[in-house]
Motif scaffolding. Structure first.
Motif, PDB file in Angstrom:
ATOM      1  N   ARG A  28      31.356  49.036  33.433  1.00  0.00           N
ATOM      2  CA  ARG A  28      32.336  48.211  34.151  1.00  0.00           C
ATOM      3  C   ARG A  28      32.961  47.227  33.181  1.00  0.00           C
ATOM      4  O   ARG A  28      32.320  46.768  32.238  1.00  0.00           O
ATOM      5  CB  ARG A  28      31.670  47.359  35.238  1.00  0.00           C
ATOM      6  CG  ARG A  28      31.188  48.091  36.429  1.00  0.00           C
ATOM      7  CD  ARG A  28      29.857  48.780  36.155  1.00  0.00           C
ATOM      8  NE  ARG A  28      29.281  49.310  37.371  1.00  0.00           N
ATOM      9  CZ  ARG A  28      28.661  48.546  38.265  1.00  0.00           C
ATOM     10  NH1 ARG A  28      28.534  47.258  38.075  1.00  0.00           N
ATOM     11  NH2 ARG A  28      28.185  49.092  39.354  1.00  0.00           N
ATOM     12  N   ASP A  80      41.438  47.768  39.511  1.00  0.00           N
ATOM     13  CA  ASP A  80      42.168  46.872  40.398  1.00  0.00           C
ATOM     14  C   ASP A  80      42.753  45.763  39.547  1.00  0.00           C
ATOM     15  O   ASP A  80      42.036  45.140  38.771  1.00  0.00           O
ATOM     16  CB  ASP A  80      41.218  46.291  41.454  1.00  0.00           C
ATOM     17  CG  ASP A  80      40.691  47.350  42.411  1.00  0.00           C
ATOM     18  OD1 ASP A  80      41.355  47.592  43.420  1.00  0.00           O
ATOM     19  OD2 ASP A  80      39.627  47.943  42.124  1.00  0.00           O
ATOM     20  N   SER A 106      39.792  44.610  37.044  1.00  0.00           N
ATOM     21  CA  SER A 106      38.431  45.125  37.025  1.00  0.00           C
ATOM     22  C   SER A 106      38.489  46.639  36.938  1.00  0.00           C
ATOM     23  O   SER A 106      39.390  47.256  37.514  1.00  0.00           O
ATOM     24  CB  SER A 106      37.673  44.689  38.273  1.00  0.00           C
ATOM     25  OG  SER A 106      38.313  45.195  39.418  1.00  0.00           O
ATOM     26  N   THR A 107      37.576  47.212  36.212  1.00  0.00           N
ATOM     27  CA  THR A 107      37.561  48.666  36.075  1.00  0.00           C
ATOM     28  C   THR A 107      36.128  49.172  36.122  1.00  0.00           C
ATOM     29  O   THR A 107      35.199  48.508  35.680  1.00  0.00           O
ATOM     30  CB  THR A 107      38.156  49.118  34.720  1.00  0.00           C
ATOM     31  OG1 THR A 107      37.334  48.616  33.662  1.00  0.00           O
ATOM     32  CG2 THR A 107      39.562  48.620  34.519  1.00  0.00           C
ATOM     33  N   GLU A 108      35.987  50.362  36.658  1.00  0.00           N
ATOM     34  CA  GLU A 108      34.774  51.141  36.460  1.00  0.00           C
ATOM     35  C   GLU A 108      35.198  52.329  35.606  1.00  0.00           C
ATOM     36  O   GLU A 108      36.219  52.951  35.890  1.00  0.00           O
ATOM     37  CB  GLU A 108      34.207  51.620  37.794  1.00  0.00           C
ATOM     38  CG  GLU A 108      33.777  50.478  38.702  1.00  0.00           C
ATOM     39  CD  GLU A 108      33.041  50.996  39.937  1.00  0.00           C
ATOM     40  OE1 GLU A 108      32.016  51.675  39.791  1.00  0.00           O
ATOM     41  OE2 GLU A 108      33.525  50.730  41.053  1.00  0.00           O
ATOM     42  N   ARG A 126      37.888  53.657  38.635  1.00  0.00           N
ATOM     43  CA  ARG A 126      38.464  52.735  39.601  1.00  0.00           C
ATOM     44  C   ARG A 126      39.015  51.551  38.822  1.00  0.00           C
ATOM     45  O   ARG A 126      38.400  51.108  37.854  1.00  0.00           O
ATOM     46  CB  ARG A 126      37.414  52.262  40.623  1.00  0.00           C
ATOM     47  CG  ARG A 126      37.987  51.212  41.556  1.00  0.00           C
ATOM     48  CD  ARG A 126      37.347  51.112  42.901  1.00  0.00           C
ATOM     49  NE  ARG A 126      38.092  50.116  43.666  1.00  0.00           N
ATOM     50  CZ  ARG A 126      37.993  49.923  44.967  1.00  0.00           C
ATOM     51  NH1 ARG A 126      37.162  50.642  45.668  1.00  0.00           N
ATOM     52  NH2 ARG A 126      38.720  48.996  45.571  1.00  0.00           N
TER      53      ARG A 126
END
Lengths: 523, 523
Positions: free
Chosen positions: B499, B474, B486-488, B472
């Motif tokens: 993260r 954003d 932001s990343t997962e 994910r």
């Protein structure tokens, strides 16, 4: 444990919120660990004293006045032990860092207040000044320091050192903030004489290096010019050694009277060099102290006569720039001895204000040895507001500018978040995150997307192990309307270390977190 | 595994950087998993085909042209299996999400390209369109879709479905971007007739609901008015069923010729419904196919004659808005049957462009059932540039606005960081962090303060387990000059989940990370 500044013993978080509105609305301040803040236990820089005392039931009047004016108290600042030092080192606690000169001490005893203001944690902080404890750290850290007229501000709720000299005052990052605080705390300026002249006293220049003397002389001239006042250079006619002796005799006697019984009952509680200062008043000859009191009155009257009404005395705030930090912290005996000499030289200067009870405003104007040096302006008793007005009227480029209001707001929001977090104040935590679907929070083992998920997480979270100590934190604006806060913390309950980063955005109703990330270190 | 959009099979990261300068400098794009990108293995939406193939040695000419124009390729997008579907569901991969209507499918076969553009991952993406594979997902996702004149763009380096219909085209968030891409990719517009009239064909309106017909009629009128052209409503005179039959006959024959041998050699490799489409061409009567080819030439010539030079046909891009996602993914037989009817109805419309080879630009103008519906403008062969010019000339408020250039730059920097990270390109990683002492990076077990400490960390880091998949991410602007990402992620080597959050600031030389925080989930 401390943070990167070692400025605060408690905080930073909103300990006492200001009332809505008021001239200091939205601003934050810190309070020296000598002055009561309701709910906080004041320790005077001594752990045994701290352990014995109970949380204050009410705010000291000076604190109450600031809260009433809208400012919020966000921390209890470190102090030199029982305020009986000018150095900024207290062996019971990590030494506050001088943000202006990290290789030098902060000065004391309002050491944490100075570090907090200079580091930008707060725009101003309360301190106390008996023999220079505001003026010296302000000088060392490049700040404005205000020692009011003795008796102008109530000392209720303040741990005493030597009551006939003790004052509550403040340190500020800039003259406008210093003056704004003055307008809240100081009594009205009834019948203050108009400023008439700027005076430099030969004896004060004789105490310092040529570089310091030249800097202060230079700034006295510029101040006189800025205020359109004549500049006079004259001699006091009394040795500053005598001023110092009188000051010390009375200070030690009063300090022992105040704290002697406690010290006797707590052997080993104080650092030896601090205990020695108190004990210097233990066996004082009552007649000698009485003689010093009489002489004090004479010296003070002589100063008044010499100077006349409306005189502003310009003198160095300290004997020189801040001593180097490392040798003092390492306990180097030569450094300790040199520091004792620095202390004595500084006390010769600061005793002018101490003995006379006159107000002094220290201004971060000069430099010596490439480091900050304050220039003190001493005025007639009661001229506190006048001194601040005059400081505010100086050319803006001479002095540090007021802090960025946006950053002040952001820092206040950060402290509000911190308080809401440790007290699990869920509505405030929710309010401080941006509404809408785009806000993101990563926790140590969870992720929440959008304000609704974040609010649900807050509501469901068990309220355990929330209290934490910040061991480092950095808050700054990166673009108009955007800021970042990063912290390293230790959870008080579990001892788990972790980190938190937040990206904040300025919304119409204040700063809100748009992105947050909390993680715990392995282990 | 996929991310929240399931748009990309590879990426997002800079797979192929654009050359400096050029009309698309600084922009990013993604490429359908049917078109060669040097160094990437193209799988056509089938895992067995992917496993057999080797990385492309060179870029397809369309990709090369975009790189040469300055754009960077940042992802390989999902496609319906071997491009033989209009739905946006490929049972071998997670179905791309329609960002405009998450409860509906994206359409296909350029499903990932549509999702990537609509999600703001890229401002445009390459796709292919044989029987509607660009027009339909553009319609369902609210995008501009461009199917060029058949043969206008080279199909070298592109997996074929049915070569006499296959085209390479693109989906874009807005008409300006679509036109900019067209100016790079399309041949010069030699001798294109001037636009002369807008025509709506009765047969196309008969295929759709009253709501869709009304919407398209309405927009045909507004387009004619905007372009100051007469509007004519007329009948084609040939049943669209016949167009569809001819289209299907030829398409299936060509598709089997192209892929039949491979399918026979890989039993069970294809989803049954896709295999059935191919097999429909397996036993085709050669004479019937030849007859369809002849009829195709007649139909196309009839269309040309009927419409005359400079005619613009306005028709629905699809038979209606996107079907609902859940029933289709759940394999609901009724939903599958309904979807087959939708596909057939849509192919009746799209076969006009398919059989005639005319260029079509789909515009996100209309709505039906509260969802997006494209309005297609079909022009004479070779009128591709004219169609895009006309689209650009429409009132800005009718159509989606071009993406925020600041966000586009930020996203490009984010992809550049991602590529530098997985390839341990230390100089680029250092360059993408802000210089100076205030930059902060928290790693899973380490903290670095200031650019120097961060650079030292980069240089010392072992280059292992760096490759990762973003599950994910954003990226958004929060204030002028400030953005967050932001990343997962899941590390490819170890499978560790983690993260990453970054706060970016726009510096004079581009976006830089001011604050970064990486953490790993427990376990």
């Amino acid at each position: 444990m401390g943070d990167q500044w070692n400025a605060l013993r408690v905080g930073p978080r909103i300990l006492r919120p200001g009332t809505a509105g008021g001239p200091l609305a939205g601003r934050v301040f810190a309070v020296k660990d000598l002055i009561d803040v309701a709910g906080q236990t004041i320790g005077g820089g001594n752990p045994e004293l701290l352990a014995e005392r109970k949380p204050a039931e009410q705010d000291a009047p000076v604190v109450a006045a600031l809260l009433e004016a809208g400012a919020s108290c966000v921390g209890i600042t470190q102090t030199d032990e029982l305020a009986f030092s000018l150095t900024g080192v207290n062996r019971h606690y990590p030494a506050p860092v001088n943000p202006r000169h990290p290789d030098r001490v902060t000065g004391g005893s309002s050491s944490g207040s100075a570090a907090a203001v200079a580091a930008g944690l707060v725009p101003f902080a309360l301190g106390t000044d008996t023999g220079g404890s505001i003026r010296v750290p302000a000088s060392y850290c490049g700040l404005v320091g205000v020692r009011p007229t003795h008796g102008a501000l109530p000392l209720d709720g303040v741990l005493r050192l030597a009551p006939s000299f003790d004052t509550v005052g403040w340190l500020a990052a800039d003259v406008r903030t210093a003056a704004e605080v003055g307008r809240v705390l100081l009594p009205p300026a009834d019948g203050t004489p108009a400023p008439a002249r700027v005076v430099v006293l030969e004896e004060t220049l004789a105490e310092v290096t040529g570089e310091v003397a030249a800097a202060v002389t230079h700034w006295a001239g510029r101040l006189a010019e800025a205020w359109s006042l004549p500049l006079r250079r004259t001699a006091l006619g009394t040795s500053l050694d005598e001023w110092l002796t009188v000051f010390r005799t009375i200070q030690c006697a009063e300090a022992w009277a105040e704290r002697g019984a406690w010290i006797e009952a707590h052997p080993g509680a104080l650092a030896p060099e601090v205990e020695a200062r108190f004990r210097a008043g233990a066996h004082g000859d009552a007649a000698a102290v009485e003689a010093a009191r009489r002489r004090r009155a004479e010296l003070s009257a002589e100063l008044d006569r010499l100077l006349g009404e409306g005189t502003l005395v310009v003198l160095p705030s300290a004997s020189g720039p801040a001593p180097l930090r490392e040798p003092l912290l390492a306990g180097d005996p030569e450094a300790a001895a040199a520091n004792e000499r620095v202390r004595t030289a500084t006390l010769r200067l600061t005793s002018l204000g101490g003995l006379s009870g006159a107000p002094v405003v220290g201004l971060p104007l000069a430099e010596a040895e490439g480091a900050a040096l304050g220039v003190s302006v001493l005025g007639p008793r009661g001229a506190d507001r006048l001194l601040l007005d005059l400081a505010e009227a100086l050319p803006a480029e001479w002095l540090p500018q007021p802090p960025d209001p946006a950053r002040e707001e952001l820092v206040a929001a950060f402290y509000r978040y911190e308080e809401a977090l440790v007290s699990n104040d869920v509505p405030t935590l929710i309010e401080l995150f941006a509404p809408g679907p785009d806000t993101i929070r990563f926790g140590p083992a969870d992720a929440a997307y959008g304000a609704d998920e974040i609010a649900a997480f807050r509501r469901a979270r068990p309220a355990t192990d929330l209290e934490r100590e910040l061991v480092r934190y950095d808050v700054r604006i990166i673009a108009p309307g955007a800021g970042i806060a990063s912290t390293e913390f230790v959870r008080a309950g579990s001892g788990r270390r972790g980190r938190q980063t937040q990206t904040w955005k300025r919304h119409p109703d204040g700063w809100k977190v748009e992105l947050a990330h909390v993680s715990l270190l392995p282990g």
